[in-house]
Design a protein around this motif. Structure first.
Motif, PDB file in Angstrom:
ATOM      1  N   LEU A  77       0.839  -1.191   0.000  1.00  0.00           N
ATOM      2  CA  LEU A  77       0.000   0.000   0.000  1.00  0.00           C
ATOM      3  C   LEU A  77       0.878   1.247   0.000  1.00  0.00           C
ATOM      4  O   LEU A  77       1.743   1.402   0.860  1.00  0.00           O
ATOM      5  CB  LEU A  77      -0.911   0.013   1.224  1.00  0.00           C
ATOM      6  N   VAL A  78       0.612   2.131  -0.955  1.00  0.00           N
ATOM      7  CA  VAL A  78       1.344   3.394  -1.046  1.00  0.00           C
ATOM      8  C   VAL A  78       0.438   4.515  -0.559  1.00  0.00           C
ATOM      9  O   VAL A  78      -0.548   4.861  -1.209  1.00  0.00           O
ATOM     10  CB  VAL A  78       1.796   3.671  -2.492  1.00  0.00           C
ATOM     11  N   SER A  79       0.732   5.058   0.601  1.00  0.00           N
ATOM     12  CA  SER A  79       0.047   6.235   1.158  1.00  0.00           C
ATOM     13  C   SER A  79      -1.476   6.209   0.990  1.00  0.00           C
ATOM     14  O   SER A  79      -2.047   7.028   0.254  1.00  0.00           O
ATOM     15  CB  SER A  79       0.589   7.520   0.504  1.00  0.00           C
ATOM     16  N   PRO A  80      -2.173   5.264   1.634  1.00  0.00           N
ATOM     17  CA  PRO A  80      -3.639   5.259   1.558  1.00  0.00           C
ATOM     18  C   PRO A  80      -4.200   6.600   2.039  1.00  0.00           C
ATOM     19  O   PRO A  80      -3.734   7.153   3.044  1.00  0.00           O
ATOM     20  CB  PRO A  80      -4.030   4.121   2.515  1.00  0.00           C
ATOM     21  N   ARG A  81      -5.165   7.133   1.327  1.00  0.00           N
ATOM     22  CA  ARG A  81      -5.699   8.462   1.631  1.00  0.00           C
ATOM     23  C   ARG A  81      -6.212   8.587   3.062  1.00  0.00           C
ATOM     24  O   ARG A  81      -5.983   9.607   3.730  1.00  0.00           O
ATOM     25  CB  ARG A  81      -6.841   8.795   0.654  1.00  0.00           C
ATOM     26  N   ASP A  82      -6.909   7.557   3.539  1.00  0.00           N
ATOM     27  CA  ASP A  82      -7.537   7.629   4.859  1.00  0.00           C
ATOM     28  C   ASP A  82      -6.710   6.991   5.956  1.00  0.00           C
ATOM     29  O   ASP A  82      -7.232   6.650   7.020  1.00  0.00           O
ATOM     30  CB  ASP A  82      -8.923   6.978   4.806  1.00  0.00           C
ATOM     31  N   GLY A  83      -5.417   6.806   5.700  1.00  0.00           N
ATOM     32  CA  GLY A  83      -4.544   6.248   6.718  1.00  0.00           C
ATOM     33  C   GLY A  83      -4.629   4.735   6.789  1.00  0.00           C
ATOM     34  O   GLY A  83      -5.436   4.090   6.109  1.00  0.00           O
ATOM     35  N   TRP A  84      -3.760   4.182   7.644  1.00  0.00           N
ATOM     36  CA  TRP A  84      -3.699   2.738   7.788  1.00  0.00           C
ATOM     37  C   TRP A  84      -3.251   2.371   9.196  1.00  0.00           C
ATOM     38  O   TRP A  84      -2.386   3.034   9.747  1.00  0.00           O
ATOM     39  CB  TRP A  84      -2.727   2.147   6.762  1.00  0.00           C
ATOM     40  N   PRO A  85      -3.904   1.347   9.807  1.00  0.00           N
ATOM     41  CA  PRO A  85      -4.962   0.468   9.287  1.00  0.00           C
ATOM     42  C   PRO A  85      -6.298   1.184   9.158  1.00  0.00           C
ATOM     43  O   PRO A  85      -6.511   2.233   9.758  1.00  0.00           O
ATOM     44  CB  PRO A  85      -5.021  -0.655  10.327  1.00  0.00           C
ATOM     45  N   ASN A  86      -7.197   0.568   8.382  1.00  0.00           N
ATOM     46  CA  ASN A  86      -8.478   1.182   8.073  1.00  0.00           C
ATOM     47  C   ASN A  86      -9.607   0.205   8.415  1.00  0.00           C
ATOM     48  O   ASN A  86      -9.699  -0.871   7.816  1.00  0.00           O
ATOM     49  CB  ASN A  86      -8.525   1.536   6.581  1.00  0.00           C
TER      50      ASN A  86
END
Length: 247
Positions: free
Chosen positions: A38-47
């Motif tokens: 995962l490259v920079s998920p918009r809503d952060g991680w974990p989701n």
């Protein structure tokens, strides 16, 4: 830990919705893939939304690698594909999903490392992402509506990976406990019908009788009959003869 099976890494670049990440993980796991990056998920991680959507593929999300840039996601790979619906004026070979996964399977079998990049839902991969790829994957879709959902695109590539990397039955018949009739059983069935139809005067006129018999024999040999089918067809003819004799 991810499985030891050699496989490509699927890289989701700046995915926007957790639900789509979860759906993509399910699509991967359907076909035995568990190397997600995962490259920079918009809503952060974990989701939490991704976990809820992943259902039985939650382990895959737990083991997903999180990185900040696309370059970091593919830095250990020697063959990188970028999925895109648009040709961006960059000189690169363009593969169908089927051919791309065949190429991936061959490279991995030779000890190589392969990644497949998928872009964010709204606009897909940026040119700076695509520039990191060795080749493109372009799905032959309706040119009037070329955009694919993230999970759909992941599913297509995952399916083609399984086709390329394992033996897939192109056709099978569920026998449900039945057995195919043997050649002699079909022959006896043909003889039974031929005898009874001869008695009934079916093969008429006489000069066409042999041709009609040949056609009927060809019909039996062409039909995929089980032993139960043969018994049933014998029974049908016997009952018709009995009914006629009673009349």
């Amino acid at each position: 830990m991810p499985s030891e099976t050699r496989q490509p890494a699927f890289v989701l670049v700046r995915p926007q919705m957790g639900e789509n990440i979860g759906a993509a993980s399910r699509a991967m796991w359907n076909f035995g893939l568990d190397r997600m990056r995962l490259v920079s998920p918009r809503d952060g991680w974990p989701n939490p939304s991704a976990v809820a959507m992943a259902s039985g593929a939650g382990r895959l999300l737990d083991e997903a690698q999180l990185v900040e840039t696309t370059a970091q996601a593919v830095e250990d790979c020697d063959l990188v594909f970028a999925t895109t619906a648009r040709m961006r004026g960059l000189t690169k070979p363009v593969y169908s999903p089927e051919q791309a996964m065949k190429e991936a399977a061959e490279r991995i079998a030779q000890g190589g490392k392969v990644a497949v990049m998928f872009g964010p839902e709204r606009a897909g991969l940026e040119n700076s992402d695509v520039a990191l790829a060795n080749a493109l994957i372009n799905v032959p879709v309706n040119p009037e509506f070329p955009s694919l959902n993230l999970a759909q695109c992941v599913l297509l590539c995952a399916y083609e990976w399984q086709r390329a990397s394992s033996e897939i039955e192109a056709l099978r018949v569920e026998m449900a406990g039945a057995e195919w009739a043997s050649g002699i059983e079909v022959e006896k069935l043909a003889e039974h019908y031929e005898e009874r139809l001869t008695e009934a005067g079916f093969f008429f006129p006489e000069h066409k009788a042999e041709s009609m018999k040949l056609t009927l024999r060809n019909l039996w040999s062409r039909m995929p009959l089980t032993r139960e089918d043969v018994k049933t067809l014998h029974g049908v003819m016997r009952q018709m003869v009995r009914w006629k004799e009673r009349g």
